[in-house]
Design a protein around this motif. Structure first.
Motif, mmCIF file in Angstrom:
data_model
loop_
_atom_site.group_PDB
_atom_site.id
_atom_site.type_symbol
_atom_site.label_atom_id
_atom_site.label_comp_id
_atom_site.label_asym_id
_atom_site.label_seq_id
_atom_site.Cartn_x
_atom_site.Cartn_y
_atom_site.Cartn_z
ATOM 1 N N ARG A 46 7.536 5.245 -4.169
ATOM 2 C CA ARG A 46 6.524 4.145 -4.351
ATOM 3 C C ARG A 46 6.664 2.884 -4.970
ATOM 4 O O ARG A 46 6.183 2.010 -4.414
ATOM 5 C CB ARG A 46 5.362 5.190 -4.885
ATOM 6 N N ASP A 47 7.376 3.010 -6.033
ATOM 7 C CA ASP A 47 7.529 1.868 -6.998
ATOM 8 C C ASP A 47 8.494 0.787 -6.361
ATOM 9 O O ASP A 47 8.179 -0.317 -6.196
ATOM 10 C CB ASP A 47 8.104 2.159 -8.370
ATOM 11 N N ARG A 48 9.537 1.293 -5.412
ATOM 12 C CA ARG A 48 10.450 0.127 -4.631
ATOM 13 C C ARG A 48 9.635 -0.482 -3.625
ATOM 14 O O ARG A 48 9.794 -1.408 -3.608
ATOM 15 C CB ARG A 48 11.446 1.282 -4.219
ATOM 16 N N ILE A 49 8.851 0.344 -2.956
ATOM 17 C CA ILE A 49 8.091 -0.097 -1.810
ATOM 18 C C ILE A 49 7.114 -1.559 -2.433
ATOM 19 O O ILE A 49 7.102 -2.467 -2.033
ATOM 20 C CB ILE A 49 7.135 1.019 -1.249
ATOM 21 N N ILE A 50 6.521 -0.934 -3.574
ATOM 22 C CA ILE A 50 5.564 -2.085 -4.256
ATOM 23 C C ILE A 50 6.125 -3.093 -4.519
ATOM 24 O O ILE A 50 5.765 -4.430 -4.249
ATOM 25 C CB ILE A 50 4.565 -1.345 -5.217
ATOM 26 N N HIS A 51 7.393 -2.904 -5.026
ATOM 27 C CA HIS A 51 8.177 -4.259 -5.475
ATOM 28 C C HIS A 51 9.048 -4.727 -4.466
ATOM 29 O O HIS A 51 9.728 -5.936 -4.611
ATOM 30 C CB HIS A 51 9.039 -3.907 -6.622
ATOM 31 N N SER A 52 9.068 -4.470 -3.301
ATOM 32 C CA SER A 52 9.841 -4.971 -2.145
ATOM 33 C C SER A 52 9.022 -6.654 -1.742
ATOM 34 O O SER A 52 7.979 -6.631 -1.831
ATOM 35 C CB SER A 52 9.821 -4.031 -1.003
ATOM 36 N N THR A 53 10.038 -7.154 -1.051
ATOM 37 C CA THR A 53 9.572 -8.530 -0.558
ATOM 38 C C THR A 53 8.831 -8.354 0.847
ATOM 39 O O THR A 53 7.808 -8.838 0.818
ATOM 40 C CB THR A 53 10.833 -9.166 -0.056
ATOM 41 N N ALA A 54 9.023 -7.164 1.435
ATOM 42 C CA ALA A 54 8.325 -6.974 2.835
ATOM 43 C C ALA A 54 6.642 -6.590 2.373
ATOM 44 O O ALA A 54 5.932 -6.863 2.990
ATOM 45 C CB ALA A 54 8.962 -5.864 3.485
ATOM 46 N N PHE A 55 6.588 -5.771 1.250
ATOM 47 C CA PHE A 55 5.167 -5.591 0.616
ATOM 48 C C PHE A 55 4.510 -6.732 0.323
ATOM 49 O O PHE A 55 3.354 -6.850 0.582
ATOM 50 C CB PHE A 55 5.356 -4.367 -0.278
ATOM 51 N N ARG A 56 5.097 -7.616 -0.325
ATOM 52 C CA ARG A 56 4.237 -8.912 -0.772
ATOM 53 C C ARG A 56 3.975 -9.601 0.314
ATOM 54 O O ARG A 56 2.935 -10.463 0.473
ATOM 55 C CB ARG A 56 5.273 -9.666 -1.719
ATOM 56 N N ARG A 57 4.805 -9.742 1.432
ATOM 57 C CA ARG A 57 4.569 -10.554 2.391
ATOM 58 C C ARG A 57 3.399 -10.002 3.092
ATOM 59 O O ARG A 57 2.637 -11.092 4.126
ATOM 60 C CB ARG A 57 5.888 -10.642 3.368
ATOM 61 N N LEU A 58 2.837 -8.805 3.102
ATOM 62 C CA LEU A 58 1.934 -8.268 3.968
ATOM 63 C C LEU A 58 0.348 -9.121 3.511
ATOM 64 O O LEU A 58 -0.664 -9.100 4.323
ATOM 65 C CB LEU A 58 1.567 -6.762 3.641
ATOM 66 N N ASN A 59 0.620 -9.700 2.194
ATOM 67 C CA ASN A 59 -0.670 -10.436 1.867
ATOM 68 C C ASN A 59 -0.998 -11.591 2.664
ATOM 69 O O ASN A 59 -2.410 -12.012 2.747
ATOM 70 C CB ASN A 59 -0.463 -10.719 0.323
ATOM 71 N N ASN A 60 0.051 -12.162 3.533
ATOM 72 C CA ASN A 60 -0.370 -13.210 4.406
ATOM 73 C C ASN A 60 -0.202 -12.851 5.966
ATOM 74 O O ASN A 60 0.589 -13.831 6.578
ATOM 75 C CB ASN A 60 0.477 -14.413 3.887
ATOM 76 N N LYS A 61 -0.506 -11.721 6.127
ATOM 77 C CA LYS A 61 -0.312 -11.305 7.729
ATOM 78 C C LYS A 61 -1.640 -10.830 8.003
ATOM 79 O O LYS A 61 -2.293 -10.143 7.089
ATOM 80 C CB LYS A 61 0.688 -10.064 7.691
ATOM 81 N N THR A 62 -2.103 -11.120 9.225
ATOM 82 C CA THR A 62 -3.347 -11.069 9.753
ATOM 83 C C THR A 62 -3.585 -9.397 9.968
ATOM 84 O O THR A 62 -2.721 -8.809 10.313
ATOM 85 C CB THR A 62 -3.473 -11.743 11.251
ATOM 86 N N GLN A 63 -4.922 -8.928 9.666
ATOM 87 C CA GLN A 63 -5.221 -7.502 10.170
ATOM 88 C C GLN A 63 -5.949 -7.636 11.637
ATOM 89 O O GLN A 63 -5.640 -7.271 12.420
ATOM 90 C CB GLN A 63 -6.142 -7.196 8.928
ATOM 91 N N VAL A 64 -7.327 -8.416 11.328
ATOM 92 C CA VAL A 64 -8.074 -9.079 12.348
ATOM 93 C C VAL A 64 -8.265 -10.415 12.489
ATOM 94 O O VAL A 64 -8.068 -11.004 13.524
ATOM 95 C CB VAL A 64 -9.249 -8.067 12.638
ATOM 96 N N PHE A 65 -8.777 -10.882 11.315
ATOM 97 C CA PHE A 65 -9.030 -12.254 11.360
ATOM 98 C C PHE A 65 -8.106 -12.981 10.387
ATOM 99 O O PHE A 65 -7.395 -12.605 9.411
ATOM 100 C CB PHE A 65 -10.364 -12.352 10.400
ATOM 101 N N LEU A 66 -7.691 -14.122 11.051
ATOM 102 C CA LEU A 66 -6.723 -15.231 10.074
ATOM 103 C C LEU A 66 -7.169 -15.586 8.928
ATOM 104 O O LEU A 66 -8.331 -15.699 8.681
ATOM 105 C CB LEU A 66 -6.492 -16.281 11.179
ATOM 106 N N TYR A 67 -6.048 -15.745 8.043
ATOM 107 C CA TYR A 67 -6.317 -16.224 6.465
ATOM 108 C C TYR A 67 -7.289 -17.154 6.598
ATOM 109 O O TYR A 67 -7.993 -17.354 5.301
ATOM 110 C CB TYR A 67 -4.898 -16.215 5.849
ATOM 111 N N ASP A 68 -7.192 -18.221 7.258
ATOM 112 C CA ASP A 68 -8.001 -19.544 7.280
ATOM 113 C C ASP A 68 -9.283 -19.385 7.675
ATOM 114 O O ASP A 68 -10.242 -20.235 7.320
ATOM 115 C CB ASP A 68 -7.288 -20.668 7.910
#
Length: 403
Positions: A46-68
């Protein structure tokens, strides 16, 4: 492989069910590592996943609606956090290993492309001649190859049980006598290094993470659809399950409206679904009486899931959201434009690999087209929405119009 856990201070198994995964009996990691004196293997995962680069990138990936479109819509990261919370709640009630359920939940979307499923569809079409693209297989590729954080191995070197759950949380990937050639390329390639028992079900912990994903989708897409104005509260009554919840809210909280009404509906959707999964799963477990985690894998059916009536309600909610949110022209027009953007980027990189950043330039072994295409897919899948937009501007000197 060898197990890594033993003698964690203050850790006991008294509360864990016989059918739960025992971290002390983990099948270990592909690359053996010294045991942690303070964490179980799954806490470490769990800790390795949370600290991964890929996990951080999820913050700027669309779920349904775009970030803007607004700051309060779910992103792929906030969705993942919600799934993890629900998975832990289920695991706790079912006396499973909470840390394993959380690790699977946190890793399940690491392979998602920019622009959600629109990006995945575009990349799958582009990769069709080269083995296709699947976000679940890409998640495995991320945690076993693409993360570059440790000196002794590629990937995160997660435990066998977390990788099994990541790959099989939605069920077996092949029949016992199935042809491995039918598997996504990334899963087939990894299976040659480590057998993840792809013909059996995953652990109950992974199944808890999978049903948590369904619950989170239903609840937060209702919330985001209402916020976006694609749904209205009265229209939710089209689904009998939601109509019953709305009647309950009106009876208990007469006159409530606005955000308080929406929150009350959404939280009751989550609560009702979680309670149903717990009750149904305990009944399924009692009937099957599995005495070990391995018996859960070989039951031949899901152990953790909805009752038949809630499964029908879940299908009805998803069908309603598909009609009114996912297939709404406002959403579809943006997603069509996003698909074109991803396809254009892929075509440009494939035709002109020099357009890739230096660290992604094809290597000598990538001369073969399928290998070059997979390298480009790895790069594209890792992009955030904003990075993809910037790359389009850099390569084509134009900001794409996403509606």
């Amino acid at each position: 492989m060898q197990g890594e856990f033993g003698g964690l201070i203050g850790f006991g198994s008294a509360g864990r069910a016989a059918y739960a995964i025992d971290p002390a009996a983990s099948r270990g990691r592909l690359h053996p590592e010294p045991a942690s004196p303070t964490r179980t293997p799954f806490q470490r995962d769990r800790d390795r996943i949370i600290h991964s680069t890929a996990f951080r990138r999820l913050n700027n990936k669309t779920q349904v609606f775009l970030y803007d479109e607004g700051d309060h819509y779910r992103t792929r990261l906030t969705h993942t956090i919600e799934v993890a919370q629900i998975a832990r709640a289920l695991a706790r009630a079912l006396r499973l290993d909470e840390d394993l359920a959380e690790a699977v939940a946190l890793s399940h979307d690491l392979g998602h492309t920019p622009f959600g499923h629109a990006g995945e569809r575009a990349l799958d079409r582009a990769m069709a001649p080269y083995g296709g693209f699947d976000h679940n297989a890409q998640s495995l590729r991320v945690v076993t190859r693409l993360e570059r954080r440790y000196p002794d191995f590629d990937g995160l070197n997660l435990s066998w049980e977390t990788l099994e759950g990541l790959v099989k949380h939605n069920g077996p990937l092949m029949a016992p006598d199935g042809d491995p050639a039918d598997l996504p390329a990334a899963i087939r390639a990894y299976s040659a290094e480590q057998d993840l028992a792809l013909s059996t079900f995953a652990s109950a912990e992974a199944q808890a993470a999978a049903i948590a994903d369904d619950i989170a989708y239903d609840a937060h897409d209702i919330d985001d659809g209402l916020r976006a104005g694609l749904l209205d509260v009265r229209g939710l009554a089209e689904v009998p399950f939601l109509a019953g919840i709305m009647d309950e809210v009106a009876r208990l909280h007469p006159g409530v409206s606005g955000p308080r009404l929406v929150n009350e509906i959404v939280r009751r959707v989550i609560t009702r679904m979680i309670e149903d999964v717990i009750q149904q799963s305990l009944a399924t477990i009692a009937a099957a009486d599995p005495r070990s985690a391995d018996e859960v894998r070989h039951l031949g059916r899901q152990t953790v899931g909805f009752s038949p009536s809630l499964a029908e309600a879940d299908r009805a909610v998803k069908a309603y959201l598909k009609r009114h949110v996912y297939r709404h022209e406002r959403v579809m027009s943006v997603m069509r434009a996003a698909e074109r953007l991803v396809e254009r980027l892929f075509e440009r990189y494939f035709e002109d690999p020099a357009a890739l950043p230096d660290e992604w330039q094809p290597r000598a072994e990538d001369a073969e087209p399928a290998r070059r295409a997979r390298r480009i897919a790895d790069f594209l899948a890792g992009m955030t929405d904003r990075y993809a937009l910037r790359e389009h501007k850099r390569l084509f000197d134009a900001w794409p119009d996403l509606g």
